[in-house]
Motif scaffolding. Structure first.
Motif, mmCIF file in Angstrom:
data_model
loop_
_atom_site.group_PDB
_atom_site.id
_atom_site.type_symbol
_atom_site.label_atom_id
_atom_site.label_comp_id
_atom_site.label_asym_id
_atom_site.label_seq_id
_atom_site.Cartn_x
_atom_site.Cartn_y
_atom_site.Cartn_z
ATOM 1 N N VAL A 69 0.787 -0.844 0.070
ATOM 2 C CA VAL A 69 0.460 0.471 -0.201
ATOM 3 C C VAL A 69 0.855 1.211 -0.142
ATOM 4 O O VAL A 69 1.295 0.732 0.623
ATOM 5 C CB VAL A 69 -1.020 0.098 1.455
ATOM 6 C CG1 VAL A 69 -1.675 1.499 1.371
ATOM 7 C CG2 VAL A 69 -1.686 -1.362 1.211
ATOM 8 N N GLY A 76 -4.767 4.989 2.829
ATOM 9 C CA GLY A 76 -3.423 3.694 2.915
ATOM 10 C C GLY A 76 -3.959 2.903 3.648
ATOM 11 O O GLY A 76 -3.969 1.653 4.560
ATOM 12 N N LEU A 92 3.175 -1.065 4.193
ATOM 13 C CA LEU A 92 2.083 0.317 4.320
ATOM 14 C C LEU A 92 4.099 1.202 3.808
ATOM 15 O O LEU A 92 4.502 0.951 4.639
ATOM 16 C CB LEU A 92 1.739 0.265 5.531
ATOM 17 C CG LEU A 92 1.001 1.791 5.237
ATOM 18 C CD1 LEU A 92 0.286 2.182 3.789
ATOM 19 C CD2 LEU A 92 0.106 2.145 6.941
ATOM 20 N N GLY A 117 -10.288 2.842 -0.002
ATOM 21 C CA GLY A 117 -8.811 2.368 0.214
ATOM 22 C C GLY A 117 -9.622 0.336 0.414
ATOM 23 O O GLY A 117 -9.252 -0.543 0.529
#
Lengths: 704, 363, 406
Positions: free
Chosen positions: A144, A151, A167, A461
């Motif tokens: 992500v 996110g 992430l 998301g």
């Protein structure tokens, strides 16, 4: 044209649904048996019935059939009845596109049926199955990009679904703009008090979840590879490589450049943007008269043409900030429309309960900082024709501009980020498939994709993460994703003949092809959506799929028996795209509209997949015309592969030159577009084309 | 081109008087659309709502449209935001009464319940003064004879004089009102026609403007009853005054005018009954009933009731007859003398506004 | 292996959740109360902002359903009860009597022979037989017989013409019990009842229609290749009024805004403008709520002379007396006038209310389902709040991932 029948070929003819009443199926079987030696033919009154099914499967087993043509109804119905594991099946549409729409018993109808069956069998002869392509090694991890609210939500949802998520965030903290908000809209939109920001809860859930690995102050050096097998090189204090299956790009937005709004007074210390005011209100004292100008630099061709969706609600919220912080203050709001859709309407009404908030519709003509106050001139107001309102501070409700996704650093020949469409949003432009990315396995989410507020960003998301997971699971099965979901064929290239022209690379809407160092096209089959546009683009005819390639379609074209020009039975080859045009033809059949019996239909994956060799094959075989019907291109395109129809049209212009050198009329090749609901229209297209061909007469190459 | 300066105090006054959350108006225009009295050019009351929202006093006081409104309540009934435009218009009218009241203190006097004791004290004091000067301020013996308490000639003279004085003072306010209307809504190119007295009289007598209302149908009949009952009572009163000169006073029960007077009372009781019931039962349309609404209903009610009681007291020779008579006279003061400053002042203001509106072709 | 994920509602949202989950490897069961999948949008003429046909996307989704063995669906079915808890539900559904079974080849002979006629149903023609098939894209592509009006064995004409043994006139309602891991509620919306707005005289005026009815009128024209005709006399309506916020943003009706109606009316006006050079449209609005990139639709109307956007909520529709038409009364706020004008057709932009379902979900004060209160039962799209098609698809995709958790 006779085709050598392998010993495993079979034809099953259904005489139900009026097919048997329309044509003499025995004659059809006879003719087919003669053309394809050794073929097994069966006939049944209702192939889809339990009895018909049993008979069919018995025959397939006994005769060890591995290629089966089913001459019955449309392939769009009774699908599972004719899907048999390990068997190559080709459906011949003798119902919606013949029995229901052509004259029963007529010679032309018979010829059409025989031709369509021959086409199917020739295709079966030319195709094969393949093993699915599965990248190796395959990763189920998801990257992500962007640690804002979108996110964060994406990462959390993915981790909760059992996937490992990386992430990556460029700055040193998570939260993005949502993390700098003063207060939120209340949970219950009718209630009077704003909520304290709660993003920290989401942040702590994400940081606390074992499935999420967070990389702060990290940038992406490169992403290469394909879905299921992306190699992502990230860089913070060191460089490391992640093996990733799919990517969610949630790189967010930035405020519209306020320096462009000098005409609305920006530049004066008294004039602020929404974002600036959100910080200002947390830090400074507020004056007594504050004006909000909505749609500042939005809905305006000279600035942002679109509406940013969140700003009306945000401005109303900030009006409450003012009143809370300075109970003696008055707030003036000048708007063009108040856009508080859905349940936000209750919030609008609640804000208006404060009688120190004054609102009027109006168009701001001038914002003039006069030193002791700001004079705002408003026309078309509800108060009077032209009014001036004085305020101590002006807040411009400025819109949002999407960031690019070039930071993804895709090592794709076609560019570093996702293609940007209207207004620079990285979106699909499909209403029914909002996530359908042009870079398979990489899904845009949040404000980078479309203007939206925080609640919508969270949902976005989550949805993008679902698509990312789905793409991984499909790739692990070797299957294509939307729209040819489940397709296990993949692009096979005969590189010996490749001349490195790279038309395939440039024309692929999905960036499936990279380049080797030598400049040779390098396919990445997991990126591929199996549209076949590359098949159509290659002048050397290098590219194909196991069940759809140059030879298979050429074989179909040549399988049609060609009457000579004196029989006055023209032959028109009609390529129909399987997405919109073919269903429109079926609908015409369902409505019993009359089909011209001289057409020979070849469904293709996309108009863009039509290779010009098929056109020259058709012309030299004696077809009088080649009509290509597919989905609409243009700004509001409906083409499911984005630019297939457009490419076909462009290539058509080049083909016109070929026609000229062959001394053939330009009408011989035509491209037309149709919507799926336009069954009357598609009939009109075909009939008009027939008339055009009638006027110019038969193909002079017919008897050569 | 004008400069807008908000007047939040004025706005809050309107909110207080109307009981309406007028700030929640979303300017949809539904009210103007359903109003059967709104003219085709610049209809009302939507624009009055946004002007109220900004406290634009100068656009509201002296606004002719708020008097063309007959308080039918359709706008409030259908308002999607439930911001009760009818009540806001009514509140603007109340502020108008106070604004144009001359002398000003009289306007304040009848608009605030805090001033009620003083409002009562004034007529009480004046009547006592007159009676004391006349030497008749005592309860007389014998059969009830009101003239021995308050001589008719004195009564007629003083009360008429005071009424005329108040009305004269009020007329300055009404003159100001006319000028303000002309400034805010100037005559167009068509200019001003001659005062269409008969047109307006016709509208008033027929109550034709009420007929478009769908929300408060009984209201039309109630107002008709009240209007004609009142008119009848005025007629009777004028006859009574004349009768005192010709010594035919007091009138016997069988006198035509006495009968008319009693019929008028019944009409007024009925009207007030309907109006009160409507106010109490249909809050949606009526919204908040404020001090000035109840004050007027009470004043007219008590006036009529006390008049009936005074009549009965005379026939029945009641002990409290003169007290009732005194009370009746105070009630007269509230209804007649205070008229230009209370809600009853609409008799002057609305008529004036209608005259102005029709004369500039505003229909 | 987990139990399948159960999806209630076979409209665009339910279908989306189903295909997204199935392609991600999960087993899915979908139930739909109508006889065909597609829901409300399958009866639409086109979508905003692209003015494209709904069956384009539905066709792809149906193809994905057809080719995916992990999806099974029940049409003509409704929830009877849900027991159990998150991860382990037992759902009982009622399947209405299936008078035509899976042997049906959609040859159409039963409908030809059927003698029973009645007013149309959603997705069908205006007058429909008891044996019928959905107009346009029917999925599944099978005929169906309405068990409420069919005369069953008394008549039996369809039996005599069906060559495929597809008709069972004695079929009964069936109850089916299924296990479910999670439940997604995608039951969609109905329109607010226009008859409740007395001022708009919906019942009295033939030429006052709802936005959904207008959508279906346009869809029928596209399908049958016919011109638009107004209900009262069949003539082409030359002046069409669109009345926004009809019963929405209204304390007397629906206090909330339904988010999609402004875009829908502008879309209708543009559709008319493109297809009918004689028709003029006027849209009466309070605020023009075309958010996001839908703003572009407004820009497109700017050059069009035959489309007028007028600020002012229509207060009343009055009886038009001798003239055949719809008499509107409205304040034209920008021009400062009050207009009483005759239109040939009025389209009420009605708001959306959630379609009810017995799933034990809590409702908010507007009657919509609140997400996040029951961990295993996930409401999605328009049963949660009014939203447009692409938002519904997005939300359904988001609900899919929630169904994969825990």
């Amino acid at each position: 044209m006779t085709g050598a029948a392998t010993k495993h070929m079979a034809l099953a003819v259904c005489t139900g649904c009026d097919i048997g009443r329309c044509i003499d199926t025995d004659q059809l079987i006879d003719a087919t048996g003669q053309a394809f030696q050794g073929i097994t033919c069966i006939k049944h009154g209702s192939l889809c019935s339990p009895d018909g099914q049993a008979g069919l499967r018995r025959t397939v087993m006994e005769k060890k059939v591995d290629r089966l043509a089913v001459a019955a109804c449309s392939p769009r119905v009774m699908t599972s009845a004719f899907e048999v594991d390990g068997l190559l099946v080709e459906r011949v549409n003798l119902r919606e596109q013949l029995a229901w729409v052509m004259e029963p018993g007529h010679e032309d109808t018979r010829m059409c049926a025989e031709d369509q069956v021959a086409m199917a069998l020739s295709k079966l002869d030319a195709i094969r199955t393949n093993d699915p392509y599965i990248p190796d090694p395959v990763s189920s991890d998801i990257l992500v990009v962007g640690g804002g609210i979108t996110g964060l939500t994406s990462a959390l949802e993915g981790a909760r679904a059992g996937y490992r998520v990386h992430l990556v965030e460029r700055s040193d903290r998570l939260g993005g703009y949502a993390g700098r908000i003063h207060k939120l809209l209340p949970e219950n939109l009718d209630s009077a008090s704003l909520k304290e920001p709660d993003l920290y809860k989401l942040v702590s859930e994400v940081t606390g979840h074992p499935g999420v690995e967070i990389h702060l102050e990290t940038g992406i050096r490169s992403i290469s590879g394909e879905p299921g097998n992306f190699e992502v090189v990230i860089e913070n204090s060191q460089v490391s490589t992640l093996h990733i299956g799919a990517v969610v790009a949630a790189t967010g937005w930035k405020p519209y450049a306020p320096d462009k709004l000098a005409a609305l007074g920006y530049g004066s210390g008294r004039v602020k943007t929404l974002e600036e005011f959100e910080q200002y209100v947390q830090e400074e004292q507020l004056p007594n008269r504050i004006m909000f100008i909505l749609c500042a630099g939005s809905r305006d061709e000279d600035h942002l043409a679109y509406c940013s969706t969140f700003c009306c609600g945000a401005a109303l919220k900030q009006a409450l900030y003012v009143r809370e912080k300075n109970p003696g203050a008055e707030v003036y709001i000048v708007y063009r429309d108040i856009r508080t859709p859905g349940f936000q309407e209750g919030f609008y009404k609640m804000v208006q309960a404060d009688d120190a908030i004054f609102m009027t519709r109006g168009v701001v003509e001038k914002v003039d900082d006069q030193g002791d106050s700001v004079a705002v001139t408003v026309s078309q107001s509800l108060l009077d024709d032209l009014v001036t309102i004085h305020a101590d501070m002006v807040v411009l409700a400025t819109g949002m501009v999407p960031n690019t996704t070039t930071d993804l650093q895709l090592q794709y020949r076609l560019g570093k980020g996702l293609p940007e469409l209207e207004y620079n949003f990285s979106d699909s432009h499909f209403i029914c498939f909002p996530y359908e990315t042009r870079r398979t396995g990489i899904y845009a989410a949040g404000t980078v994709r479309a203007p939206m507020d925080m609640e919508m960003s969270r949902e976005d998301g989550a949805g993008a993460m679902m698509k990312a997971i789905q793409s991984i699971e499909c790739v692990k099965r070797g299957e294509a994703v939307h729209p040819r979901s489940g397709d296990t064929t993949w692009t096979e290239l005969y590189m010996e003949r490749c001349t490195d022209c790279k038309r395939c690379t440039e024309e692929c809407p999905f960036g499936s092809y990279d380049e080797t160092e030598k400049g040779t096209p390098l396919p990445n089959p997991a990126r591929c959506r199996r549209c076949g546009i590359c098949v159509g683009s290659c002048p050397e005819r290098v590219i194909g799929f196991a069940d759809f390639n140059i030879n298979s379609v050429s074989a179909m074209i040549k399988a049609v028996s060609m009457p000579d020009e004196f029989e006055e039975k023209p032959r028109i080859l009609v390529f129909v795209c399987e997405n919109d045009a073919y269903p429109a033809l079926d609908a015409a059949g369902m409505n019993r509209l009359k089909f011209n019996p001289f057409i020979r239909i070849i469904p293709v994956r996309c108009l863009g997949s039509i290779n010009k060799v098929w056109v020259s094959d058709a012309l030299s075989h004696g077809y009088d015309g080649i009509l290509q019907i597919g989905c609409k291109p243009g700004d509001n395109y409906q083409c499911h592969f984005i630019q297939g129809s457009e490419l076909n049209e462009k290539r058509g212009e080049n083909l016109q030159e070929t026609l000229e050198t062959m001394m053939l009329e330009p009408e011989r090749i035509r491209t037309r577009f149709v919507e799926i609901t336009d069954h009357h229209g598609i009939m009109a297209i075909i009939n008009e084309y027939m008339e055009e061909i009638d006027l110019i007469g038969p193909n002079p190459f017919k008897s050569m | 081109m004008s400069t807008i300066v908000t007047d939040i105090a004025f706005k809050r006054e309107l909110v207080r008087l109307s009981g309406a959350q007028l700030n929640q108006c979303m300017q949809c225009g539904n009210c103007s659309a359903v109003c059967s009295l709104a003219p085709a050019e610049r209809p009302f009351p939507r624009k009055e709502m946004v002007w109220s929202g900004w406290g634009l006093k100068e656009k509201l006081i002296g606004n002719v449209d708020i008097w063309l409104c007959h308080q039918c309540g359709d706008c409030s009934s259908y308002c999607p935001r439930d911001v009760k435009p009818a009540d806001v218009i009514s509140a603007i009218r109340q502020k108008s009464y106070q604004h144009y009241a001359r002398p000003r203190f009289l306007g304040k006097l009848v608009s605030n319940p805090a001033w009620l004791p003083l409002a009562v004290a004034i007529p009480v004091a004046v009547i006592i003064a007159i009676l004391s000067l006349a030497g008749t301020f005592r309860i007389p013996d014998g059969p009830v004879d009101y003239s021995s308490f308050f001589p008719h000639g004195l009564l007629n003279a003083t009360f008429s004089a005071i009424t005329l004085l108040f009305y004269l003072l009020a007329s300055f306010g009404i003159g100001r009102f006319w000028k303000d209307m002309k400034r805010q809504t100037p005559p167009g190119e068509a200019g001003m026609k001659r005062l269409p007295v008969f047109t307006v009289l016709g509208e008033i007598l027929s109550h034709s403007n009420f007929s478009g209302c769908t929300s408060r149908k009984p209201g039309r009949y109630a107002h008709l009853l009240l209007f004609y009952g009142f008119a009848l009572l005025i007629l009777v009163t004028l006859y009574a005054i004349w009768a005192t000169f010709t010594d035919h006073y007091p009138l016997p029960l069988t006198s035509t005018f006495k009968i008319m007077g009693n019929i008028a009372s019944v009409m007024i009781y009925t009207a007030l009954g309907i109006m009160t019931w409507q106010r109490l039962s249909n809050k949606k349309v009526f919204g908040k009933s404020g001090y000035s609404d109840w004050l007027l209903l009470a004043a007219i009610g008590l006036l009529t009731l006390s008049g009936t009681m005074v009549q009965l007291a005379r026939f029945g020779n009641w002990q409290i007859a003169y007290h009732l008579y005194f009370f009746h006279l105070v009630a007269v003061w509230f209804v007649i003398m205070y008229l230009p400053f209370t809600k009853l002042g609409h008799i002057f203001y609305r008529t004036t506004a209608m005259l102005y509106a029709r004369s500039i072709g505003r229909k | 292996m987990d139990n399948p994920i159960f999806i209630i509602g076979g409209g665009i949202s339910g279908i989306t959740a189903a295909v997204e989950l199935a392609e991600a490897g999960r087993q899915v069961v979908l139930i739909e109360k109508e006889d065909y999948l597609g829901g409300n949008v399958s009866n639409f003429n086109n979508y905003f902002p692209k003015l494209c046909p709904p069956s384009c996307g539905l066709e792809i989704n149906f193809r994905r359903i057809r080719s995916n063995p992990r999806i099974s669906f029940y049409t003509g079915s409704e929830i009877q009860s849900i027991c159990g808890s998150d991860g382990d539900y037992r759902v009982t559904i009622n399947v209405k009597p299936r008078l035509i079974n899976n042997n049906c080849t959609s040859c159409g002979k039963c409908a030809e022979a059927c003698p029973v006629e009645r007013p149309g149903i959603p997705g069908g023609k205006s007058v429909e037989k008891a044996a019928w098939i959905k107009n346009g894209l029917a999925f599944p592509m099978k005929y169906t017989i309405d068990p409420d009006v069919c005369k069953r064995e008394e008549c039996g004409k369809c039996l005599t013409v069906c060559d495929y043994d597809a008709i069972q006139l004695d079929a009964q309602q069936a109850g089916v019990e299924l296990q479910a891991h999670k439940i997604i509620v995608a039951t969609g919306w109905n329109l607010y009842d226009p008859a409740k707005i007395e001022n708009y005289r919906y019942r009295e005026e033939a030429d006052v229609v709802t936005n959904l009815e207008f959508e279906k009128m346009l869809a029928a024209c596209t399908r049958e290749n016919q011109k638009l005709s107004r209900p009262s006399d069949g003539r082409l309506p030359l002046r069409v009024a669109f009345i926004q916020c009809a019963g929405s943003r209204d304390m007397n009706h629906l206090p909330y805004c339904s988010a999609v109606c402004c875009s829908a009316s502008v879309k209708h006006a543009l559709t008319l403008e493109a297809g009918y050079p004689e028709i003029e449209s006027e849209i009466f609005y309070i605020d023009l709520r075309l958010s996001g990139r839908n703003e572009k639709l407004l820009k497109v109307t700017e050059g069009k002379e035959r489309i007028t956007l007028t600020k002012g909520k229509v207060g009343r529709i009055l009886p038009s007396g001798k003239e055949n038409g719809v008499l509107l009364e409205v304040e034209d706020i920008d021009n400062g006038t009050k207009r009483q004008e005759l239109f040939d057709l009025a389209v009420l932009a009605m708001g959306l209310t959630p379609a009810p379902v017995a799933a034990g979900l809590k409702e908010n004060e507007y009657g919509f389902y609140v997400a996040g209160q029951l961990s295993g039962i996930i409401p999605t799209a328009t049963c949660k709040r009014p939203m447009d098609v692409s938002s519904s698809v997005k939300d359904a995709t988001a609900s899919a991932i929630k169904a994969m958790q825990g």
